[in-house]
Design an enzyme around this catalytic site. Structure first.
Site, PDB file in Angstrom:
ATOM      1  CD  GLN A   4     -27.842 -69.691  45.650  1.00  0.00           C
ATOM      2  OE1 GLN A   4     -28.197 -69.778  44.453  1.00  0.00           O
ATOM      3  NE2 GLN A   4     -26.865 -68.782  45.655  1.00  0.00           N
ATOM      4  CB  ALA A  51     -31.649 -57.866  42.851  1.00  0.00           C
ATOM      5  CG  ASN A 104     -24.499 -71.125  49.109  1.00  0.00           C
ATOM      6  OD1 ASN A 104     -24.979 -71.407  50.324  1.00  0.00           O
ATOM      7  ND2 ASN A 104     -23.033 -70.909  49.110  1.00  0.00           N
ATOM      8  CB  THR A 120     -30.288 -42.012  50.697  1.00  0.00           C
ATOM      9  OG1 THR A 120     -30.268 -40.872  51.445  1.00  0.00           O
ATOM     10  CG2 THR A 120     -30.866 -41.782  49.279  1.00  0.00           C
ATOM     11  N   GLY A 149     -28.768 -59.837  50.489  1.00  0.00           N
ATOM     12  CA  GLY A 149     -28.934 -61.166  51.071  1.00  0.00           C
ATOM     13  C   GLY A 149     -28.253 -61.354  52.574  1.00  0.00           C
ATOM     14  CB  CYS A 153      -8.120 -80.429  51.670  1.00  0.00           C
ATOM     15  SG  CYS A 153      -7.901 -80.181  50.100  1.00  0.00           S
TER      16      CYS A 153
HETATM   17  C1  LIG Z   1     -27.461 -68.778  50.389  1.00  0.00           C
HETATM   18  C2  LIG Z   1     -26.835 -67.468  50.588  1.00  0.00           C
HETATM   19  N1  LIG Z   1     -27.227 -66.636  51.529  1.00  0.00           N
HETATM   20  C3  LIG Z   1     -26.731 -65.325  51.302  1.00  0.00           C
HETATM   21  C4  LIG Z   1     -25.772 -64.814  50.340  1.00  0.00           C
HETATM   22  C5  LIG Z   1     -25.477 -63.622  50.178  1.00  0.00           C
HETATM   23  O1  LIG Z   1     -26.191 -62.542  49.384  1.00  0.00           O
HETATM   24  P1  LIG Z   1     -25.608 -61.359  48.908  1.00  0.00           P
HETATM   25  O2  LIG Z   1     -24.556 -61.613  48.018  1.00  0.00           O
HETATM   26  O3  LIG Z   1     -26.827 -60.638  48.403  1.00  0.00           O
HETATM   27  O4  LIG Z   1     -25.045 -60.551  50.100  1.00  0.00           O
HETATM   28  C6  LIG Z   1     -25.524 -65.637  49.247  1.00  0.00           C
HETATM   29  C7  LIG Z   1     -24.823 -65.401  48.006  1.00  0.00           C
HETATM   30  O5  LIG Z   1     -23.947 -66.174  47.862  1.00  0.00           O
HETATM   31  C8  LIG Z   1     -26.074 -67.093  49.094  1.00  0.00           C
HETATM   32  O6  LIG Z   1     -25.676 -67.986  48.280  1.00  0.00           O
END
Ligand SMILES: Cc1ncc(COP(=O)(O)O)c(C=O)c1O
Length: 380
Positions: free
Chosen positions: A178, A199, A150, A236, A70, A328
């Site tokens: 998410q 994934a 998240n 690759t 991600g 905090c």
């Molecule tokens: C909202 C969100 N974006 C991006 C990511 C990053 O994904 P990755 O762990 O595949 O790099 C996460 C992972 O915690 C996420 O919750």
């Protein structure tokens, strides 16, 4: 019994996914760029995986690019859009994941891109009128707003945001990490130029994801090298990762309704049990509000207590894996930019429970009772 309630961080691999991946670790080891049969059979498996992902999202395989996850997909969409189109205006929100926020901050520092942030209320609901105000009279703008948060689970109305972006001719990237594999995304209905998947958030392997890139938006690659991914990403391919990603997404779509119902039941049970057994417990963001929040995430706000400093540690000792962080930033808690942005009282404790298809009602009851006991002892 050890209970894993940190599924927004990562999910366990599905055995069915592992079985699909294993032959690509042992037997089918060819390099997909090789022209001989060892290479060709692997190339063909990658293209089949691409067709699977594209089919589930109702789009064309030519618009799916595999990445390392991600974070890379978010980086590619944001950086490469600004770079390719010379965009100097971007809009986001303070509640985004660091994969988006830190990328934006770097673009601001290094390339002079001006970043504006959409206002939100104390529950994290975005002010879409403010988004329109920000877009009005701007030159070409990139908008990056996540589908669901998240930490607090809030779901943003990306259909409505997409419509606003279309009205103002803005490029729209949505971090869908998410929601991918948990909700259906129909790319013929969504007005998004980029969405992403990772994934390991839906029982696939770690270190592999994808970027959907609308065919009308042509960006230069983030990673230079060979001609892999149709010149969009050198290097690759993570072959078994890609095979696993496609299998995991296929299973997620196949079983989605059943899992949604099961997991929503667990989340509701946790909220109910906590309210029954504890005083002064509440929920951060829109965690508690049905379809406005991920069914996989419950962010619990706990009474002020000395235990808050060491909350995740105390849960861990009691065989419970969860995460979160208070508003905090001190001690064992890293602090959460999301909770700080919501102006959550820093004296209160916060913990994020996130659920998966593998969790059971018995686990929920154990966690709720353990948490209640910890606070009863402390506050007695
Ligand atoms: C909202 C969100 N974006 C991006 C990511 C990053 O994904 P990755 O762990 O595949 O790099 C996460 C992972 O915690 C996420 O919750």
């Amino acid at each position: 019994m050890r209970v894993y309630l940190d599924n927004a961080a990562t999910t366990p691999l599905d055995k069915e996914v592992f079985d699909a991946m294993a032959p690509f670790m042992l037997e089918h080891f060819g390099n997909p760029s090789s022209i001989h049969s060892h290479g060709r059979e692997v190339r063909s498996a990658i293209e089949k995986a691409r067709r699977t992902v594209a089919g589930l999202l109702n789009t064309s395989p030519a618009e799916i690019f595999f990445t390392s996850g991600g974070t890379e997909a978010d980086n590619a969409a944001i950086r490469c859009t600004c770079r390719t189109y010379g965009i100097k205006h971007a809009i986001s929100s303070k509640l985004e994941h660091h994969a988006v926020l830190h990328t934006m901050e770097l673009l601001e520092k290094e390339e002079g891109v001006q970043i504006a942030y959409v206002r939100h209320d104390e529950r994290g609901s975005l002010d879409l009128e403010h988004l329109e105000e920000l877009l009005a009279n701007q030159p070409k703008t990139l908008v990056s707003i996540m589908h669901a948060n998240n930490e607090i689970g809030n779901i943003n109305d990306i259909e409505a945001i997409g419509e606003i972006c279309r009205k103002y001719d803005a490029v729209f990237h949505s971090d869908t990490v998410q929601t991918m594999g948990h909700y259906k995304h129909d790319l013929q209905q969504l007005n998004t130029n980029f969405i992403v998947g990772s994934a390991h958030k839906f029982h696939g392997p770690k270190g592999v994801g994808f970027l959907y890139c609308d065919a009308n938006v042509k960006i230069q690659p983030l990673i230079q090298g060979g001609a892999q991914e149709r010149n969009m990403r050198g290097g690759t391919e993570n072959v078994y990762g890609i095979i696993g990603l496609a299998k995991a997404l296929e299973i997620a779509y196949r079983d989605m309704d059943e899992h949604h119902k099961h997991i929503q039941g667990l989340k509701d049970r946790m909220a109910q049990k906590l309210k029954e057994q504890m005083e002064d417990v509440s929920f951060n963001g829109l965690s508690e509000f049905g379809d406005k929040s991920l069914y996989t995430v419950l962010n619990v706000s706990l009474p002020a207590s000395d235990i808050n400093e060491m909350l995740l540690f105390s849960l861990d000792i009691n065989k419970i894996s969860a995460s979160g962080g208070s508003a905090c930033s001190s001690g064992a808690n890293a602090g959460s930019h999301v909770l700080r942005s919501l102006d959550v009282d820093p004296a209160r404790g916060s913990v994020r429970f996130s659920f998966s298809k593998y969790n059971t009602p018995e686990e929920i009851d154990y966690v709720a009772t353990t948490l209640a006991k910890l606070y009863k002892k402390e506050l007695a």
